[in-house]
Design a protein around this motif. Sequence first.
Motif, short mmCIF file in Angstrom:
data_model
loop_
_atom_site.label_atom_id
_atom_site.label_comp_id
_atom_site.label_asym_id
_atom_site.label_seq_id
_atom_site.Cartn_x
_atom_site.Cartn_y
_atom_site.Cartn_z
N LEU A 1 0.82 -1.20 0.00
CA LEU A 1 0.00 0.00 0.00
C LEU A 1 0.86 1.25 0.00
O LEU A 1 0.63 2.19 -0.76
CB LEU A 1 -0.91 0.01 1.23
CG LEU A 1 -2.25 -0.73 1.13
CD1 LEU A 1 -2.93 -0.74 2.48
CD2 LEU A 1 -3.13 -0.06 0.08
N SER A 2 1.86 1.27 0.86
CA SER A 2 2.74 2.43 0.95
C SER A 2 3.57 2.59 -0.32
O SER A 2 3.72 3.70 -0.83
CB SER A 2 3.65 2.30 2.18
OG SER A 2 4.51 3.40 2.29
N ASP A 3 4.10 1.49 -0.82
CA ASP A 3 4.94 1.54 -2.02
C ASP A 3 4.18 2.07 -3.24
O ASP A 3 4.69 2.88 -4.01
CB ASP A 3 5.48 0.15 -2.35
CG ASP A 3 6.62 -0.27 -1.44
OD1 ASP A 3 7.11 0.57 -0.67
OD2 ASP A 3 7.01 -1.46 -1.49
N ASP A 4 2.94 1.60 -3.41
CA ASP A 4 2.20 1.88 -4.64
C ASP A 4 1.24 3.06 -4.53
O ASP A 4 0.56 3.40 -5.49
CB ASP A 4 1.39 0.64 -5.04
CG ASP A 4 2.28 -0.54 -5.37
OD1 ASP A 4 3.49 -0.33 -5.58
OD2 ASP A 4 1.77 -1.68 -5.41
N PHE B 1 -2.38 13.32 2.36
CA PHE B 1 -1.77 12.65 3.51
C PHE B 1 -0.24 12.72 3.44
O PHE B 1 0.42 13.07 4.42
CB PHE B 1 -2.23 11.18 3.55
CG PHE B 1 -1.50 10.35 4.57
CD1 PHE B 1 -1.84 10.41 5.91
CD2 PHE B 1 -0.48 9.49 4.18
CE1 PHE B 1 -1.18 9.63 6.85
CE2 PHE B 1 0.19 8.72 5.11
CZ PHE B 1 -0.16 8.79 6.45
N HIS B 2 0.33 12.38 2.28
CA HIS B 2 1.78 12.44 2.10
C HIS B 2 2.31 13.86 2.29
O HIS B 2 3.36 14.07 2.88
CB HIS B 2 2.17 11.93 0.71
CG HIS B 2 1.78 10.51 0.46
ND1 HIS B 2 0.64 10.17 -0.23
CD2 HIS B 2 2.37 9.35 0.80
CE1 HIS B 2 0.55 8.86 -0.31
NE2 HIS B 2 1.59 8.33 0.31
N GLU C 1 -6.71 2.47 14.76
CA GLU C 1 -5.82 3.58 14.37
C GLU C 1 -5.12 3.27 13.05
O GLU C 1 -4.98 4.15 12.20
CB GLU C 1 -4.80 3.81 15.48
CG GLU C 1 -3.92 5.04 15.27
CD GLU C 1 -2.98 5.29 16.43
OE1 GLU C 1 -2.04 6.09 16.26
OE2 GLU C 1 -3.17 4.67 17.51
N LEU C 2 -4.72 2.02 12.89
CA LEU C 2 -4.05 1.62 11.66
C LEU C 2 -4.99 1.73 10.46
O LEU C 2 -4.61 2.22 9.39
CB LEU C 2 -3.55 0.18 11.79
CG LEU C 2 -2.87 -0.42 10.55
CD1 LEU C 2 -1.63 0.36 10.16
CD2 LEU C 2 -2.51 -1.89 10.79
N LYS C 3 -6.24 1.31 10.62
CA LYS C 3 -7.20 1.40 9.53
C LYS C 3 -7.45 2.84 9.11
O LYS C 3 -7.60 3.14 7.93
CB LYS C 3 -8.53 0.74 9.93
CG LYS C 3 -8.45 -0.78 10.04
CD LYS C 3 -9.76 -1.37 10.53
CE LYS C 3 -9.67 -2.88 10.68
NZ LYS C 3 -10.94 -3.47 11.19
N ALA D 1 -6.67 4.31 5.36
CA ALA D 1 -7.70 5.00 4.58
C ALA D 1 -7.21 6.34 4.06
O ALA D 1 -7.61 6.78 2.97
CB ALA D 1 -8.96 5.19 5.43
N ARG D 2 -6.34 7.01 4.82
CA ARG D 2 -5.76 8.28 4.35
C ARG D 2 -4.62 8.03 3.36
O ARG D 2 -4.43 8.80 2.42
CB ARG D 2 -5.24 9.07 5.54
CG ARG D 2 -6.33 9.50 6.52
CD ARG D 2 -5.75 10.06 7.80
NE ARG D 2 -5.02 11.30 7.54
CZ ARG D 2 -4.15 11.82 8.39
NH1 ARG D 2 -3.87 11.22 9.54
NH2 ARG D 2 -3.53 12.96 8.08
#
Length: 454
Positions: free
Chosen positions: A9-12, A18-19, A210-212, A216-217
């Motif tokens: 998810l983070s890679d793609d 958010f970033h 919190e992770l979810k 989502a962001r």
Amino acid sequence: MRHIDVHKLSDDATFNRFHRGVLLWCALIIICDGYDLAVAGIALPSIMKDMGVTAQNAGFMVSAALFGMMFGAIFLGTIADRIGRRKAIAICIGLFSVFTAAAGLTSDPYSFSAMRFLAGLGIGGVMPNVVAQMTEYSPRKIRATMVTLMFSGYAVGGMLAALVGKGLIESYGWSSVFLAAGLPVLLIPFILKSLPESMPFLIREQRLDELKAIVARLEPGYRADAGDRFALPVKDQAGGAPIGKLFQEGRGFSTAMFWVAFFMCLFMVYALSSWLTKLMAGAGYSLGSALTFVLVLNFGAVIGAVGGGWLADRFHIKYVLIGMYALAAVSITLLGYKVPTAALFILVGLAGASTIGTQIVTYAYAGQFYPMAIRSTGIGWASGVGRSGAILAPIAIGTLVGMALPLEQNFMAIAIPAVIAVVAVSLISHGRSASAARVAATSQIPNATGVNSI
């Protein structure tokens, strides 16, 4: 039941709001950090006059923060993988803000040095944590660019100290620039609220709601489901992130080479920042105040960091780094030869780009090399070992200056570490890096899709 691969998810992910928020918060933290580190050098002449200390005692006062940075990078980088990165960053900000301001209230070199040591813990500790944070949440295609863009705030902080320091000192005395450094402590509540926590840490702590929300962001297309399961590859299950994990799975030799590269790079950075002005003045150059050198070096650092990050996202980061260290060897060596003033400014800028700028790209490479769960530990130890080079450099080059050697030999001594760093980075086994392992794993999964693959 869906198995969510947070790595993928983070890679793609596509760069989004958010970033941008993570980048802005981390850059702001690094700007404050850079100001706190540079402020002592800007105020040092006034401090020496006010406290009546010798040059030798003044050198000890400056080195106190460097010693603190060494311990802070190692211990506060490591502890972040145990208590959470967000909490560790808040602790670091509190340390460097409160104790830098406290240094402005001292009246003798010993209490000043003690306050600077404690501030150094936070200055050194925050660096590996924000690099790890930025690396974790950056899309793979622009990861090096985002890390180096964020870390260029370090040079911006140095320029800010140089630009505002002179006016504050003339109007309100040297204490004012230290008291101003206490303002970032006001950011802590906002950082604890706005900065996301490390995803592997949340998985280990089972803080899945919190992770979810973070996922989502990170990926707006994600819709949380009660049956979602989050898992980490074995290499990311740090189990408390012991130091030994830096040497497991074939990473040992490369870890040692990172330590060598960090040591050599920080040796060059602090050798130049400590002695460039003195060496040039002794050679008969008239380039104005030391402020000019600070600005040129740090402007070059910003260009080198952002440019190096841009290149690293388009070419192999390891070979980009090798080229940058080679440029450092050449540009620093040429500073020892008589050239026109305009050419000298260019060489100073190139030296800043290929030392301070290269340091930032080296942080980015270390961030990509280690798995998420031990990333702060890996960067923290590399940074901490490197700080011994920062401590040694002013002393070693100062000894050479005292020997009245020709100018060329002094600059060659500063350039030699760049050659050693070229060899060290060349010997890093990129195939053992976390980023290379993820790319290889992804290439073996047919039709890997966003949130549904593990």
